[in-house]
Design a protein around this motif. Structure first.
Motif, PDB file in Angstrom:
ATOM      1  N   ARG A   1       2.898   2.277  -2.717  1.00 54.06           N
ATOM      2  CA  ARG A   1       2.429   1.445  -1.416  1.00 54.06           C
ATOM      3  C   ARG A   1       3.601   0.414  -0.904  1.00 54.06           C
ATOM      4  O   ARG A   1       4.601   0.460  -1.871  1.00 54.06           O
ATOM      5  CB  ARG A   1       1.083   0.548  -1.555  1.00 54.06           C
ATOM      6  CG  ARG A   1      -0.256   1.317  -1.713  1.00 54.06           C
ATOM      7  CD  ARG A   1      -0.601   1.726  -0.512  1.00 54.06           C
ATOM      8  NE  ARG A   1      -2.218   2.248  -0.831  1.00 54.06           N
ATOM      9  CZ  ARG A   1      -2.968   2.467   0.663  1.00 54.06           C
ATOM     10  NH1 ARG A   1      -2.306   2.874   1.478  1.00 54.06           N
ATOM     11  NH2 ARG A   1      -4.088   3.052   0.132  1.00 54.06           N
TER      12      ARG A   1
ATOM     13  N   ARG B   1      -3.557  -2.890   0.199  1.00 54.29           N
ATOM     14  CA  ARG B   1      -4.206  -1.827   0.912  1.00 54.29           C
ATOM     15  C   ARG B   1      -4.900  -0.980  -0.230  1.00 54.29           C
ATOM     16  O   ARG B   1      -4.415  -1.148  -1.266  1.00 54.29           O
ATOM     17  CB  ARG B   1      -3.222  -0.917   1.355  1.00 54.29           C
ATOM     18  CG  ARG B   1      -2.405  -1.405   2.703  1.00 54.29           C
ATOM     19  CD  ARG B   1      -3.436  -1.446   3.797  1.00 54.29           C
ATOM     20  NE  ARG B   1      -2.773  -2.162   5.093  1.00 54.29           N
ATOM     21  CZ  ARG B   1      -3.432  -2.503   6.206  1.00 54.29           C
ATOM     22  NH1 ARG B   1      -4.706  -2.278   6.268  1.00 54.29           N
ATOM     23  NH2 ARG B   1      -2.752  -2.972   7.127  1.00 54.29           N
ATOM     24  N   PRO B   2      -5.941  -0.323   0.195  1.00 49.82           N
ATOM     25  CA  PRO B   2      -6.365   0.104   1.556  1.00 49.82           C
ATOM     26  C   PRO B   2      -7.420  -1.064   2.313  1.00 49.82           C
ATOM     27  O   PRO B   2      -7.521  -0.742   3.437  1.00 49.82           O
ATOM     28  CB  PRO B   2      -7.380   1.446   1.323  1.00 49.82           C
ATOM     29  CG  PRO B   2      -7.679   1.123  -0.071  1.00 49.82           C
ATOM     30  CD  PRO B   2      -6.999   0.475  -0.876  1.00 49.82           C
TER      31      PRO B   2
ATOM     32  N   GLY C   1      -6.844  -3.992   3.212  1.00 46.29           N
ATOM     33  CA  GLY C   1      -6.107  -4.877   4.124  1.00 46.29           C
ATOM     34  C   GLY C   1      -6.298  -6.317   3.873  1.00 46.29           C
ATOM     35  O   GLY C   1      -6.153  -7.088   4.965  1.00 46.29           O
TER      36      GLY C   1
ATOM     37  N   THR D   1      -0.359   1.252   5.926  1.00 46.41           N
ATOM     38  CA  THR D   1      -1.530   2.057   5.574  1.00 46.41           C
ATOM     39  C   THR D   1      -0.971   3.115   5.097  1.00 46.41           C
ATOM     40  O   THR D   1      -1.762   4.068   4.508  1.00 46.41           O
ATOM     41  CB  THR D   1      -2.382   2.348   6.920  1.00 46.41           C
ATOM     42  OG1 THR D   1      -1.439   3.036   7.807  1.00 46.41           O
ATOM     43  CG2 THR D   1      -2.832   0.968   7.604  1.00 46.41           C
TER      44      THR D   1
END
Length: 546
Positions: A296, A375-376, A378, A463
């Motif tokens: 990520r 993430r995922p 947020g 994302t």
């Protein structure tokens, strides 16, 4: 080479970078342009706000810090004497700095204090508030100390763009003071002049900087000494007795001599210390090398992100991860000191990495400071907290950046903190050369995007999942490495990156997991097997039981 002396004009640098040269005559215009542009305050150009309990108001461009600092300039007797002569003439005219200006003098050596005393100039500087606060790094490393709480609250509440003027050589964002957005570098005599003026929104080449006791306007030209005046005092500054006396005893005096000095071959780490701790560079952990899968982005950053953005060198905010960690160990905010003072404790410094209050992480649009989205889901949180969570989830991390990534001078912890956060690679449009090498030295892979390709052109928003399978094979300096971008939709895109490990020595260091494990392996070479790719190189974020 030919140099036309008539082309050499008085200059400053600012408001955010030391390489941004500004003519003295154009400083006010430059500030107004920055106020309208990068600070977005064009409609508030003439805003003034009354200070509670005082008979003055402050506004954009007002100087709240004026510091003659112990940097390069204080080793030059001519400019230090010139600063004293400006103070002497200002004193004679009845001028004093504006009441909202915090003044200080931090000579680089006690010799400076000696010749300022012998010439009588220290008394003139003292009269204007430029009293000696110490001998060492002060304002330009973030050790300016607090502003008047009323001023600081007003600046924050009204979002004022106030200024500092200093004779140091670093003015990156939030380095001088987190409340001061515009910071200008200049010579010591100009620091005195701007303290008298109280604002950078003024053309000191033509406009008066104040009004004398006789009611007449006073210009910079009225205070500036000529070369003969400075020359007449240089003999005092060059007197050898002052240097002999200052350097005859390099010790720290009775207080230093009274400190306990434990014996033994090994340092006795104090687990209760919040200043010094044994860093985990040799602890078993995830390898520095090897393929990266399912990573990520911890942060996506723009151009000219400095090492001060990555590893702030100034004040520790009470609400920051580092501030909360210190308070949990009984350290009151008044005793926080600074990141620079606590650089010997990795738990403080890793929490300060990417915690600069002026950092703009594009993963969290509309925010300023060390904020990201985990993430995922947020969920918004600090960059440190997100790194801890990702480490617990076994998710490797990348940082994606723009041009000139890593300029600045807070260098070692910018790389060390990045590694401790669990960042395996930094993907940038270009790197500052020393920070690039330091990343390699901490086992973090620097990867360069192709010309014209950026996070914006790729449409990255955090994302995505990122894969770098090529880092798992046999590596060569500056080889091509494919970045696979897996979108949330399932679509996959590939980008050819350049591995910015630039030579075989750097490659060997990277394979060892960084410079410290590499040195340890060399010291143990007779009794240890050869270093191979995938050697340990220090842990991910601390705070999760490690």
């Amino acid at each position: 080479l030919e140099l036309e002396l008539g082309d050499v004009l008085p200059s400053l640098a600012g408001p955010k970078r030391p390489q941004d040269r500004v003519l003295l005559s154009g400083a006010a215009a430059e500030f107004k342009e920055a106020l309208a542009g990068e600070f977005g305050k064009a409609e508030e150009m003439d805003k003034r706000v009354a200070v509670e309990g005082e008979n003055f108001d402050i506004g954009h461009g007002d100087v709240v810090i004026a510091a003659i600092t112990s940097c390069t300039n204080t080793s030059n007797p001519a400019v230090m004497l010139a600063a004293g002569l400006v103070a002497r003439r200002a004193r004679a005219r009845g001028l004093v700095p504006k009441p909202w200006v915090k003044t200080s003098l931090a000579p680089g050596s006690r010799v400076v204090s000696d010749y300022l005393r012998r010439t009588g100039l220290q008394a003139d500087l003292d009269a204007l508030g430029f009293t000696t606060v110490g001998y060492g790094c002060t304002t330009c490393i973030g050790n300016s100390g607090p502003l008047d709480p009323r001023l600081e609250a007003l600046v924050a509440g009204e979002r004022l763009v106030v200024a500092s003027v200093l004779s140091g050589n670093r003015n990156f964002e939030a380095r001088i003071h987190p409340a001061v957005r515009a910071n200008f570098l200049m010579s010591p005599p100009l620091v005195v002049a701007f303290a008298l003026a109280g604002t950078v929104d003024l053309d000191l080449a033509t406009e008066p900087l104040g009004t004398g006791a006789d009611g007449a306007p006073v210009h910079l030209r009225d205070l500036w000494p000529d070369a003969a005046e400075v020359e007449a005092l240089l003999a005092e500054a060059s007197h050898p007795d002052g240097y002999r006396a200052a350097y005859a005893d390099a010790g720290g005096g009775p207080a230093w001599e009274a400190l306990a000095a434990p014996a033994g071959r090994l340092y006795g780490w104090d687990p209760a210390s919040t200043y010094v701790a044994e860093a985990p560079w040799f602890a078993p952990a995830a390898p520095a090398g090897g393929a990266i899968a399912g990573a990520r982005a911890l942060a996506i950053l723009g151009d000219s992100v400095t090492t001060d953005h990555i590893s702030p060198a100034g004040r520790i905010a009470p609400s920051s991860p580092a501030g909360l960690w210190l308070q949990a160990r009984g350290v009151a905010p008044a005793d926080f000191n600074s990141y620079g003072a606590r650089r010997g404790h990795h738990e403080v410094m890793v929490r300060g990495t990417f915690a600069n209050v002026r950092l703009r992480n594009l993963l969290a649009p509309g925010t300023e400071g060390g904020v990201t989205l985990h993430r995922p889901g947020g969920e918004p949180m600090t960059i440190f907290d997100a790194a801890v969570r990702y480490a617990a989830e076994g998710v490797p991390l990348l940082v994606i950046a723009g041009l000139e990534y890593g300029t600045g001078s807070s260098r070692d912890w910018a790389a060390k903190g990045t590694r401790l956060l669990g960042v395996r690679a930094v993907v940038a449009r270009s790197f500052e050369r020393i920070h690039r090498a330091n990343l390699v030295g901490m086992g973090v892979a620097p990867l360069e995007l192709p010309e014209g390709v950026s996070a914006a052109s790729l449409g990255l928003d955090g994302t995505e999942r990122y894969h770098l399978p090529g880092l798992g094979g046999a590596l060569a300096p500056r080889q091509a490495v494919t970045l696979r971008i897996e979108r949330a939709s399932g679509a996959v895109e590939e980008v050819a990156l350049r591995l910015r490990i630039d030579g075989p020595a750097e490659l060997a260091t990277f394979r060892a997991g960084g410079i410290l494990p590499a040195v340890l392996h060399q010291l143990m070479a007779p009794a240890a097997p050869a270093v191979t790719s995938g050697a340990p190189a220090g842990p991910g974020p601390t705070g999760a039981g490690r």
